[in-house]
Design an enzyme around this catalytic site. Structure first.
Site, mmCIF file in Angstrom:
data_model
loop_
_atom_site.group_PDB
_atom_site.id
_atom_site.type_symbol
_atom_site.label_atom_id
_atom_site.label_comp_id
_atom_site.label_asym_id
_atom_site.label_seq_id
_atom_site.Cartn_x
_atom_site.Cartn_y
_atom_site.Cartn_z
ATOM 1 C CB SER A 24 69.186 11.526 -14.798
ATOM 2 O OG SER A 24 70.032 10.399 -14.838
ATOM 3 C CE1 TYR A 33 64.794 7.830 -15.413
ATOM 4 C CE2 TYR A 33 67.127 7.555 -15.925
ATOM 5 C CZ TYR A 33 66.123 8.038 -15.092
ATOM 6 O OH TYR A 33 66.446 8.744 -13.951
HETATM 7 P P1 NDP Z 1 62.620 6.572 -5.577
HETATM 8 O O1 NDP Z 1 61.958 5.458 -6.302
HETATM 9 O O2 NDP Z 1 63.229 6.296 -4.258
HETATM 10 O O3 NDP Z 1 61.594 7.791 -5.414
HETATM 11 C C1 NDP Z 1 60.774 8.191 -6.486
HETATM 12 C C2 NDP Z 1 59.721 9.177 -5.987
HETATM 13 O O4 NDP Z 1 58.906 9.577 -7.114
HETATM 14 C C3 NDP Z 1 58.789 8.545 -4.970
HETATM 15 O O5 NDP Z 1 58.510 9.469 -3.950
HETATM 16 C C4 NDP Z 1 57.526 8.252 -5.770
HETATM 17 O O6 NDP Z 1 56.382 8.358 -4.945
HETATM 18 C C5 NDP Z 1 57.544 9.410 -6.773
HETATM 19 N N1 NDP Z 1 56.724 9.087 -7.931
HETATM 20 C C6 NDP Z 1 56.981 8.142 -8.884
HETATM 21 N N2 NDP Z 1 55.952 8.067 -9.742
HETATM 22 C C7 NDP Z 1 55.021 8.977 -9.320
HETATM 23 C C8 NDP Z 1 53.738 9.337 -9.769
HETATM 24 N N3 NDP Z 1 53.186 8.767 -10.858
HETATM 25 N N4 NDP Z 1 53.047 10.293 -9.101
HETATM 26 C C9 NDP Z 1 53.593 10.859 -8.018
HETATM 27 N N5 NDP Z 1 54.805 10.573 -7.525
HETATM 28 C C10 NDP Z 1 55.513 9.621 -8.165
HETATM 29 O O7 NDP Z 1 63.713 7.129 -6.592
HETATM 30 P P2 NDP Z 1 64.737 8.366 -6.498
HETATM 31 O O8 NDP Z 1 64.585 9.101 -5.244
HETATM 32 O O9 NDP Z 1 66.058 7.861 -6.856
HETATM 33 O O10 NDP Z 1 64.214 9.232 -7.729
HETATM 34 C C11 NDP Z 1 63.859 10.600 -7.630
HETATM 35 C C12 NDP Z 1 64.218 11.293 -8.919
HETATM 36 O O11 NDP Z 1 65.625 11.220 -9.107
HETATM 37 C C13 NDP Z 1 63.614 10.674 -10.185
HETATM 38 O O12 NDP Z 1 63.193 11.722 -11.025
HETATM 39 C C14 NDP Z 1 64.775 9.910 -10.801
HETATM 40 O O13 NDP Z 1 64.640 9.778 -12.185
HETATM 41 C C15 NDP Z 1 65.922 10.820 -10.417
HETATM 42 N N6 NDP Z 1 67.244 10.226 -10.445
HETATM 43 C C16 NDP Z 1 67.516 9.125 -9.682
HETATM 44 C C17 NDP Z 1 68.788 8.582 -9.730
HETATM 45 C C18 NDP Z 1 69.151 7.332 -8.989
HETATM 46 O O14 NDP Z 1 70.167 6.701 -9.339
HETATM 47 N N7 NDP Z 1 68.411 6.946 -7.973
HETATM 48 C C19 NDP Z 1 69.852 9.202 -10.528
HETATM 49 C C20 NDP Z 1 69.430 10.335 -11.302
HETATM 50 C C21 NDP Z 1 68.179 10.840 -11.226
HETATM 51 P P3 NDP Z 1 55.158 7.332 -4.927
HETATM 52 O O15 NDP Z 1 55.655 6.022 -5.482
HETATM 53 O O16 NDP Z 1 54.751 7.264 -3.503
HETATM 54 O O17 NDP Z 1 54.144 7.993 -5.797
HETATM 55 C C1 8X3 Z 2 69.403 7.441 -12.788
HETATM 56 C C2 8X3 Z 2 70.834 7.124 -13.056
HETATM 57 O O1 8X3 Z 2 72.414 5.857 -14.587
HETATM 58 O O2 8X3 Z 2 70.443 4.684 -13.798
HETATM 59 O O3 8X3 Z 2 68.961 8.505 -13.544
HETATM 60 O O4 8X3 Z 2 70.247 6.392 -15.452
HETATM 61 S S1 8X3 Z 2 70.976 5.980 -14.282
#
Ligand code: NDP
Ligand code: 8X3
Length: 251
Positions: free
Chosen positions: A139, A152
């Site tokens: 991120s 985070y």
């Molecule tokens: P979502 O919440 O849409 O998706 C998160 C995914 O992670 C889901 O499929 C969820 O599946 C899975 N997950 C969470 N906890 C667990 C667990 N304990 N075991 C297994 N699977 C898990 O968020 P995003 O798609 O945005 O996030 C994906 C990645 O991108 C993360 O690592 C996040 O930190 C990163 N990210 C996101 C950003 C944003 O602004 N959205 C920006 C930068 C990075 P389920 O709940 O079914 O287990």
């Molecule tokens: C997710 C983006 O800016 O919320 O990693 O940390 S931010």
């Protein structure tokens, strides 16, 4: 010969979009997450559009035994060409002195320990193969720290450090390592961060155009489709409306 990719956290957001992108690129898929029905829907959607093999595996990435069982008993001996370590979350947004320890544990256990558990299982297979590509979804929070993001941000700094460490340990074994660092992407991320408060989640993206999960999946697809001699080490991807974690142009 067909190639196989594991995508963790494929039930939603970036992971789900990445599964579609990799299917488009003809990868057979091994998809994981906790929500079984969501995985079944993703499998069905991909199956109706692309001619690739999709297997789904429901487990909590924080549980080491479940991760080991998945890697050792469920996926068998097949070659893993790509591992996308995407499963992750933010939980809470508050100053550290007011933070919720349960939120911290969730983030550390998922974003850092979960990523480590699965990588510890899959990387040795890639070393044996002398090939493979590990894509870690970090991120912008792994590059800079913003107020109230403390733990985070720490977990995503850890992801960046783990990516760099892996790259230095694996580059002479034919394995690529990529750290993907998105800024604001509108997924379920903020709903999860704010414990289901949709209104507060929506306010994160108010007045600006956030990235979509597909924008990030495109970048992951780009990274894994480079020629053998090209490794995309790090990628920072921002909305045009965002210049830094706390610099967002809202209209
Ligand atoms: P979502 O919440 O849409 O998706 C998160 C995914 O992670 C889901 O499929 C969820 O599946 C899975 N997950 C969470 N906890 C667990 C667990 N304990 N075991 C297994 N699977 C898990 O968020 P995003 O798609 O945005 O996030 C994906 C990645 O991108 C993360 O690592 C996040 O930190 C990163 N990210 C996101 C950003 C944003 O602004 N959205 C920006 C930068 C990075 P389920 O709940 O079914 O287990
Ligand atoms: C997710 C983006 O800016 O919320 O990693 O940390 S931010």
């Amino acid at each position: 010969m067909s190639k196989t990719a594991i995508v963790t956290g494929a039930t939603a957001g970036i992971g789900e979009a990445t599964a579609h992108e990799l299917a488009k690129m003809s990868y057979d898929l091994i998809l994981t997450g906790r929500r079984k029905e969501r995985l079944e829907t993703v499998k069905q959607q991909i199956g109706s559009t692309f001619r690739v093999d999709v297997s789904i595996h429901t487990f909590d990435i924080r549980e080491r035994e479940q991760v080991e069982n998945f890697c050792r008993n469920e996926i068998g001996e097949r070659t893993i060409d790509v591992l996308v370590n995407n499963a992750g979350l933010a939980s809470g947004l508050s100053p550290l002195h007011e933070g919720d320890v349960e939120d911290w544990e969730k983030m550390i256990d998922t974003n850092v320990k979960g990523l480590l558990y699965i990588t510890r299982e899959i990387a040795p297979r890639m070393v044996e193969q002398q090939s493979g590509h590990i894509v870690n979804v970090g991120s912008i929070a792994g590059i800079e720290v913003y107020p109230n993001g403390n733990v985070y941000c720490a977990t995503k700094h850890a992801v960046k450090a783990i990516s760099e460490g892996l790259r230095k340990e694996l580059f002479d074994k034919g394995i690529k390592v990529t750290n993907i660092a998105p800024g604001l992407v509108e997924t379920e991320f903020s709903i999860v961060r704010f414990h289901g408060d949709k209104q507060r989640a929506d306010s994160v993206y108010a007045g600006m155009q956030p990235l979509t999960a597909k924008d990030i999946a495109d970048c992951i697809g780009f990274a894994v489709s480079r020629p053998a001699h090209v490794n995309i080490a790090d990628m920072l991807i921002l909305s045009t409306d965002q210049a830094a974690s706390t610099m967002v142009n809202r209209k």
